[in-house]
Design a protein around this motif. Structure first.
Motif, PDB file in Angstrom:
ATOM      1  N   ARG A 214       3.530  -7.244   1.100  1.00  0.00           N
ATOM      2  CA  ARG A 214       4.721  -7.383   0.215  1.00  0.00           C
ATOM      3  C   ARG A 214       5.292  -6.055  -0.045  1.00  0.00           C
ATOM      4  N   ASP A 215       4.549  -5.155  -0.771  1.00  0.00           N
ATOM      5  CA  ASP A 215       4.927  -3.800  -0.990  1.00  0.00           C
ATOM      6  C   ASP A 215       5.369  -3.135   0.106  1.00  0.00           C
TER       7      ASP A 215
ATOM      8  N   GLU B 293       3.220 -16.273   2.820  1.00  0.00           N
ATOM      9  CA  GLU B 293       3.645 -16.201   1.019  1.00  0.00           C
ATOM     10  C   GLU B 293       4.403 -14.615   0.885  1.00  0.00           C
ATOM     11  N   GLN B 294       3.839 -13.605   1.458  1.00  0.00           N
ATOM     12  CA  GLN B 294       4.241 -12.293   1.425  1.00  0.00           C
ATOM     13  C   GLN B 294       5.394 -11.714   2.174  1.00  0.00           C
ATOM     14  N   GLY B 295       5.778 -12.707   3.223  1.00  0.00           N
ATOM     15  CA  GLY B 295       6.833 -12.378   3.997  1.00  0.00           C
ATOM     16  C   GLY B 295       6.602 -12.182   5.523  1.00  0.00           C
TER      17      GLY B 295
ATOM     18  N   SER C 205       0.853  -0.083  -0.534  1.00  0.00           N
ATOM     19  CA  SER C 205       0.432  -0.802  -1.670  1.00  0.00           C
ATOM     20  C   SER C 205      -0.515   0.031  -2.533  1.00  0.00           C
TER      21      SER C 205
ATOM     22  N   THR D 213      -0.058  -2.097   6.973  1.00  0.00           N
ATOM     23  CA  THR D 213       0.613  -2.365   5.951  1.00  0.00           C
ATOM     24  C   THR D 213       0.118  -1.988   4.284  1.00  0.00           C
TER      25      THR D 213
ATOM     26  N   ASP E 189       8.647  -4.223   0.811  1.00  0.00           N
ATOM     27  CA  ASP E 189       9.737  -3.557  -0.165  1.00  0.00           C
ATOM     28  C   ASP E 189      10.193  -2.127   0.143  1.00  0.00           C
TER      29      ASP E 189
END
Length: 239
Positions: A206-207, A31-33, A164, A160, A210
């Motif tokens: 996700r962050d 869901e986050q990529g 965040s 990762t 991005d």
């Protein structure tokens, strides 16, 4: 993103408790990529993991997920460095990443820099390609940087989650700065969530995706997010 570091296989190490949690971790990652994940249960010399058991449980996870999520799953190990590691790689007791010549290695947080350099040389001389797991965590690498380990033939995986935690003080602040600098200098090769459980170290990416897409050169961003990891599947050197 291609997540090369995870603990999604249940009943193997300190990761997922059961099949349902494994599937939930994968769902959150996707869901986050994430589009592909390498399962890398810990391998300690005192507590070795069984390759056949890893593959069997991963097959069960794949079967349970067959129609649910569009994600590719691969097997591997995260190995805490020990002197006879290369012999166990050669015997097949330790899983490389996706059956390639890439192997994911971690160290004790306070491990000496000379030991890290020696480990890289030994693994390279044995014909394998070492990837330093969550390189931002090791004091010696924080102090000496990444140039020498990369010159010796090591690849670098960064986490990762610290991307965040912008604006926090303490551990994550140091790790975030290290990761951002390494990425800006194009000194990292792979990313991993190092996810363990839903309630403790879930996937957080996700962050990070991005930030990378906003701040890095497009070609390098594509390489560190996906392209370099695809080279693992082809068992090709990246550079």
């Amino acid at each position: 993103m291609f997540d090369i570091h995870s603990h999604i296989i249940y009943h193997i190490d300190g990761g997922s408790h059961d099949l349902e949690e494994s599937l939930e971790l994968i769902r959150q990652d996707v869901e986050q990529g994430a589009h592909a994940i390498i399962a890398t249960p810990h391998y300690y010399v005192q507590y070795p993991t069984d390759p056949a058991r890893i593959r069997a449980k991963l097959a069960t996870i794949e079967e349970a997920n067959a129609s649910a999520l569009d994600v590719r799953l691969y097997a591997g190990n995260e190995v805490l460095w020990f002197d006879s590691m290369t012999e166990r790689l050669q015997s097949g007791e330790i899983l490389t990443l996706a059956d390639s010549h890439y192997t994911l290695i971690e160290f004790y947080p306070e491990e000496s820099y000379q030991t890290i350099l020696r480990a890289i040389r030994n693994v390279r001389n044995a014909g394998y390609r070492p990837i330093i797991a969550h390189a931002e965590r090791f004091k010696a690498i924080q102090e000496h940087g990444l140039a020498e380990v990369r010159d010796l033939g090591a690849y670098v995986q960064l986490s990762t989650e610290p991307l965040s935690h912008k604006g926090l003080s303490g551990l994550f602040d140091r790790e975030t700065k290290f990761i951002q600098k390494a990425l800006r200098n194009q000194e990292a090769d792979f990313l991993g969530t190092d996810m363990h459980r839903v309630d403790r170290r879930p996937p957080v990416l996700r962050d990070a995706i991005d930030w990378i897409e906003r701040n890095l050169d497009r070609d390098y961003a594509d390489a560190v997010l996906q392209g370099n990891a695809e080279a693992i599947l082809r068992d090709e050197e990246i550079y």
